[in-house]
Scaffold this motif. Structure first.
Motif, short mmCIF file in Angstrom:
data_model
loop_
_atom_site.label_atom_id
_atom_site.label_comp_id
_atom_site.label_asym_id
_atom_site.label_seq_id
_atom_site.Cartn_x
_atom_site.Cartn_y
_atom_site.Cartn_z
N GLY A 194 6.47 8.52 -5.63
CA GLY A 194 7.37 8.95 -4.73
C GLY A 194 7.88 8.14 -3.67
O GLY A 194 9.03 8.33 -3.22
N SER A 195 7.36 6.98 -3.63
CA SER A 195 7.22 6.11 -2.59
C SER A 195 8.97 5.51 -2.39
O SER A 195 9.80 5.34 -1.39
CB SER A 195 6.47 4.97 -2.27
N ARG A 196 9.35 5.09 -3.63
CA ARG A 196 10.54 4.35 -3.82
C ARG A 196 11.94 5.40 -3.52
O ARG A 196 12.67 4.93 -2.77
CB ARG A 196 10.87 3.78 -5.15
N ASP A 205 0.85 -1.12 0.07
CA ASP A 205 0.12 0.08 0.07
C ASP A 205 1.08 1.25 0.06
O ASP A 205 0.52 2.31 -0.77
CB ASP A 205 -1.05 -0.03 1.19
N TYR A 206 1.76 1.16 0.78
CA TYR A 206 2.87 2.24 0.59
C TYR A 206 3.54 2.51 -0.66
O TYR A 206 3.48 3.60 -1.14
CB TYR A 206 4.12 2.10 1.83
N LEU A 246 11.07 -0.44 6.04
CA LEU A 246 9.57 -0.34 5.41
C LEU A 246 8.72 -0.70 6.79
O LEU A 246 7.50 -0.31 6.70
CB LEU A 246 9.45 -1.61 4.57
N SER A 247 9.00 -1.26 7.81
CA SER A 247 8.51 -1.56 8.88
C SER A 247 7.83 -0.42 9.60
O SER A 247 6.71 -0.08 10.46
CB SER A 247 9.03 -2.09 10.21
N PHE A 248 8.32 0.88 9.06
CA PHE A 248 7.76 2.49 9.60
C PHE A 248 7.33 3.09 8.61
O PHE A 248 7.21 4.39 8.57
CB PHE A 248 9.13 2.91 10.31
N CYS A 249 6.88 2.46 7.52
CA CYS A 249 6.17 3.11 6.39
C CYS A 249 5.14 3.99 6.47
O CYS A 249 4.81 4.84 5.93
CB CYS A 249 5.93 2.17 5.25
N LEU A 268 6.16 13.48 -4.04
CA LEU A 268 7.14 14.19 -3.03
C LEU A 268 7.00 15.52 -3.51
O LEU A 268 7.72 15.88 -4.60
CB LEU A 268 8.67 13.66 -3.05
N ASN A 269 6.67 16.46 -2.68
CA ASN A 269 6.92 18.11 -3.11
C ASN A 269 7.15 18.98 -2.00
O ASN A 269 7.23 20.44 -2.11
CB ASN A 269 5.48 18.41 -3.46
#
Length: 580
Positions: free
Chosen positions: A475-477, A469-470, A525-528, A540-541
């Protein structure tokens, strides 16, 4: 060897299952270096994909592809593909350009919103609907795709009035795939007999292993060539026609070419640099230049601009053309290369021969399993090696060094902007540091691909669903990569000095380099959930918001690193592999 044997030998694509042929076709057509990174963003196949197996977006070249795939097991020579999957592309176009954002399923939402934004910004000039399969192409499918083309145009005209997007619905069956595969091994794809009337104008030159004829071609004939052959006309050209736009530099030039062809056809010959083409063979007879096959290696923008006219051009429109006959492969590659050094260039072309890129290419030569071209356009496709896409290298370096927002917004501009380029590609940058950073990027891409596969097969855990889902956010990667890099000292509980000098002690096994990152990636990723708010506004902005979230994740890791699900042995093992 044909396309099927080549495809079957591609072990790197097997992980994508039924989507492997889609990616293979995409790579053949657009000469993509790093297909795995593309797959991580483009594959949408899932229970709620709304008939979109793939949505590919390349704003730099003004291209988007919406594709549906089908592979028949052990197809017979005359087997044709199911036509209903071609008509499914009508459903796909409806969801992409007509449905409300809140109605979009998560399987396609990220890619659809990115495509819509690119269309609104006029960054797309060619939109392809592909039905990719391994069967014989048929009239039934062709008819269905004509309907797709018409309905898609209606939807896009409503979504973005006064657009300048060419819409092409194509059956990419075994005949087309064979043709595209041939383009990776053969220079000229258009093998028809071509006759260009001379009207008494022209002369011949001879060189070492080549001969050439200089004359002019009518705008009407060039217009007809483009309409008949489209991109196949540029099979030996490093670039295709890039479209017409009011903002992008090359596309502004193309708009000017088109305007000149329409308003001052008598002067066009004097205004324009003309066209260079390769042919298998030519002769001059009956006041005609007769060619066996043709590929335009310089002048794709001129050809495409004229071919984009609404009506046939004026009889007065003439374009200078020289046709070269050559059978020596080395000479042909040199002709292509030198002709295109004189073209309007990509930002990376201007950097490809600076001292830094020359040095980096030299450093990479010791790694026989890795290809880094450093902005140089390659003449042949590379298989069986890890190809580092130079735009992605610049982007990941920028993110790793602490600026994910700039990296997300300026993937191509990094190569064209002096300040950004100097920040990323400085005199201290080494091939080994690039390997470290790029291996992290590839590990993240592979994880996303694996999670998508698990979801498709119904064996994904709750935590893995949260991770996927993240990754559904634009911009997640890049944000994840930057979060890992900025908190690496906390994760490893070790001062690493200058992060720009970080590298592996042993860089020879790139697969092992990637595997080394896996526990680190899983840990962060555990803290995504802490990173999602950064991306909630569509990417990302904000540097301030991104920096605050990255620091918050670091603080949490620092507080709870003894119980965060990543074995100390794994982080110690990773640390022992580093040179810092």
């Amino acid at each position: 060897m044909g396309y099927w044997d080549d495809f079957f030998a591609r072990n790197d694509l097997k992980q994508y299952g039924s989507n492997a042929l889609l990616l293979y076709a995409l790579q053949l057509k657009f000469d993509i270096d790093d297909i795995d990174s593309v797959a991580a963003d483009a594959i949408t196949d899932g229970a709620q994909d709304k008939k979109c197996d793939l949505i590919y977006l390349d704003e730099n070249n003004g291209i988007a592809v919406i594709a549906q795939g089908y592979i028949r097991q052990n197809p017979q020579a005359d087997d044709i593909a199911k036509s209903n999957k071609a008509s499914d592309l009508n459903t796909a176009s409806g969801w992409i350009f007509e449905r409300k954002e809140d109605d979009l399923p998560e399987d396609i939402k990220n890619q659809v919103l990115a495509l819509r934004e690119a269309v609104k910004k006029e960054n797309i000039t060619r939109l392809y609907f592909w039905y990719v399969h391994n069967c014989k192409e048929s009239e039934q499918v062709k008819e269905e795709l004509q309907t797709v083309e018409l309905s898609a145009k209606t939807l896009i005209d409503k979504f973005k009035p006064d657009n300048n997007i060419g819409i092409y619905a194509n059956e990419v069956g075994k005949e087309t795939l064979e043709c595209w595969y041939a383009s990776t091994t053969n220079t000229i794809l258009v093998n028809d007999d071509i006759s260009i009337p001379l009207h008494g104008k022209g002369f011949e030159l001879f060189g070492d292993k080549w001969k050439a004829y200089q004359t002019c071609i009518s705008g009407k004939q060039l217009y007809s060539f483009y309409k008949a052959y489209l991109d196949d006309l540029f099979s030996a050209n490093p670039r295709r026609f890039l479209g017409i736009d009011k903002r992008a530099k090359t596309k502004i030039i193309n708009a000017g070419i088109k305007t000149s062809a329409e308003t001052t056809p008598k002067n066009f010959w004097a205004y324009n640099n003309g066209i260079t083409a390769l042919t298998h063979f030519y002769n001059v007879e009956n006041d005609c230049l007769n060619c066996k096959g043709i590929s335009i290696i310089n002048g794709a923008q001129t050809t495409g601009s004229i071919g984009s006219l609404i009506n046939y051009p004026s009889d007065d429109l003439l374009i200078s053309i020289r046709v070269i006959e050559c059978t020596d492969d080395t000479t042909i590659r040199a002709i292509i290369d030198n002709n295109n050094k004189q073209n309007e260039m990509l930002p990376s072309d201007f950097r490809s021969n600076d001292t830094i890129q020359k040095r980096l290419r030299s450093e990479f030569q010791k790694y026989t399993n890795i290809i880094y071209n450093g902005g140089l356009r390659k003449n042949q496709s590379v298989r069986g090696k890890e190809v580092f896409d130079h735009f992605l290298v610049g982007q990941t370096l920028m993110a790793f060094h602490g600026d994910p927002v700039c990296a997300y917004d300026n993937k191509v501009e990094i190569w064209g902007n002096d300040k950004l380029y100097a920040e990323v590609f400085d005199d201290n940058l080494t091939a080994e540091h690039i390997i470290l950073v790029y291996s992290l990027s590839k590990t993240i891409d592979q994880l996303k691909t694996d999670l998508t596969s698990k979801k498709r097969n119904g064996n994904i855990s709750n935590i893995e669903s949260e991770w996927l889902d993240y990754f559904g956010n634009r911009g997640s990667r890049i944000l994840l990569l930057s979060t890992i890099a900025m908190n690496l000292e906390i994760i490893l509980d070790k001062s690493l000095g200058n992060i720009r000098r970080l590298e592996y002690k042993d860089n020879l096994d790139f697969e092992e380099c990637k595997n080394s990152w896996k526990p680190i990636v899983n840990m962060v990723l555990s803290f995504c959930e802490k990173l999602k708010p950064v991306l909630s506004a569509g990417g990302l902005n904000s540097r301030e918001i991104a920096s605050a979230a990255i620091k918050e994740v670091g603080a949490i890791i620092n507080f709870s690193k003894k119980a965060i699900g990543c074995d100390t042995k794994e982080t110690t093992s990773f640390l022992n592999k580093l040179k810092y």
